[in-house]
Write a protein that holds these residues in place. Sequence first.
Motif, mmCIF file in Angstrom:
data_model
loop_
_atom_site.group_PDB
_atom_site.id
_atom_site.type_symbol
_atom_site.label_atom_id
_atom_site.label_comp_id
_atom_site.label_asym_id
_atom_site.label_seq_id
_atom_site.Cartn_x
_atom_site.Cartn_y
_atom_site.Cartn_z
ATOM 1 N N ARG A 1 0.809 -1.272 0.036
ATOM 2 C CA ARG A 1 -0.117 0.012 -0.065
ATOM 3 C C ARG A 1 0.976 1.342 0.059
ATOM 4 O O ARG A 1 1.378 1.858 0.927
ATOM 5 C CB ARG A 1 -0.846 -0.081 1.163
ATOM 6 C CG ARG A 1 -1.957 -1.097 1.280
ATOM 7 C CD ARG A 1 -2.969 -1.201 2.122
ATOM 8 N NE ARG A 1 -3.905 -1.999 1.769
ATOM 9 C CZ ARG A 1 -5.042 -2.225 2.708
ATOM 10 N NH1 ARG A 1 -5.271 -1.294 3.599
ATOM 11 N NH2 ARG A 1 -5.906 -3.211 2.216
ATOM 12 N N ASP B 1 -3.498 -2.934 8.496
ATOM 13 C CA ASP B 1 -4.866 -2.588 8.215
ATOM 14 C C ASP B 1 -5.047 -0.910 8.713
ATOM 15 O O ASP B 1 -5.297 -0.149 8.116
ATOM 16 C CB ASP B 1 -5.787 -3.511 8.809
ATOM 17 C CG ASP B 1 -7.150 -2.939 8.366
ATOM 18 O OD1 ASP B 1 -7.532 -2.394 7.318
ATOM 19 O OD2 ASP B 1 -8.350 -3.520 9.013
ATOM 20 N N ASP C 1 -4.375 2.742 6.770
ATOM 21 C CA ASP C 1 -5.764 3.720 6.667
ATOM 22 C C ASP C 1 -5.265 5.101 7.199
ATOM 23 O O ASP C 1 -5.352 6.289 6.714
ATOM 24 C CB ASP C 1 -6.944 3.344 7.612
ATOM 25 C CG ASP C 1 -7.645 2.683 6.854
ATOM 26 O OD1 ASP C 1 -7.528 2.017 5.769
ATOM 27 O OD2 ASP C 1 -9.007 2.851 7.135
HETATM 28 MG MG MG Z 1 -8.877 -1.690 6.122
#
Ligand code: MG
Length: 365
Positions: free
Chosen positions: A110, A251, A255
């Motif tokens: 990411r 996770d 974000d």
């Molecule tokens: Mg997430």
Amino acid sequence: MELHIGCIPGDGIGPEIVKEAKKVLDKVAVRFGHTIQYTEILLGGASIDVHGVPLTMEAVDAAKKSDAVLMGSIGGDANTSPWYKLPPQKRPEAGLLAIRKELGLFANLRPAVLYEELAEACPLKEEISRAGFDMMIMRELTGGLYFGERRTTVENGVRTAVDTLTYNEKEIRRIAVKAFDIAMKRRKKVTSVDKANVLDSSRLWRDVVNEVAKDYPQVALSHMLVDNCAMQLVKDPAQFDVILTENMFGDILSDEASMVTGSIGMLASASLNDTSFGLYEPSHGSAPDIAGMDIANPIATVLSASMMLRYSFNLTSEADAVDKAVKQVLKSGYRTSDIMSADCKKAGCRQVTCSEMGTLLADRI
Ligand code: MG
Ligand code: IPM
């Protein structure tokens, strides 16, 4: 080259953003002499509506037969959608977790980048954002808390819920190797994030990452506790190159990192296994509140398609052309509503719809 791409439009804004990414990919195909065959695959709420379950074996097979999969987004409004009246293992998100597991997609990349053109959208103080930042969060995606045993019981009238966080050294080693490989192509810095002051799984994580680091003497490795990392991301994001971390921490931190860029609608992601196969999706969610309104930002999905060209098909010039088109469109002052600021408007930026943005990007390929 013939590209077999599985397409998961999914839920919420998924179908509209995937449509625009396909527009751009089709232009790439024409311009560079490729042919693309798309296979549409149902996942999440879209699959529940047709098959009653969020993922079918048929969908897994179709994904496995593709060279790579492009996905929009999964899930709906948990307060209003009937999907959330189903038991947890039959809800849209369960389908996404299951397909990641079925395809062995253990490495989630990411990137969180502060785009020069969108610097004013960064919520950090200017003295912090001035340095810019460009980090790659490598999140372990098929182990840890999200895949451990879980149960809820009632004992003597008291409800108790248990989730288990398990990692074995093989799972840690393979994601660590991927993180170091990627760091070698970047600024050669890995920050491994854990909670080794409390968790056994984190102490094993740290040991294994240290072992892997021995094979990469050019890469500078440091360890950081996850709570400190959450702080450092807003205090000094420029210090990070590659952040390597387990499933739940990744996770949450991804974000946070995307929010810090101020433009979550711009961030792509890739989920990879040990082959060239990958599942590519924007980092943002399904935004059910604006679904079908043609105002979503398709850029994160378009950039995910670019990651697909780069990582699964090794088509570097094609991927570069897509990335360049995004920069050009931003430079020319076109903005979807999520990345439009008052200053930009004053300076003459033009607000465009999701489909207009797709066309503008395709035109620049
Ligand atoms: Mg997430
Ligand atoms: C993400 C999402 C998913 C995850 C959910 C929808 C299961 O939050 O991709 O980050 O936690 O992996």
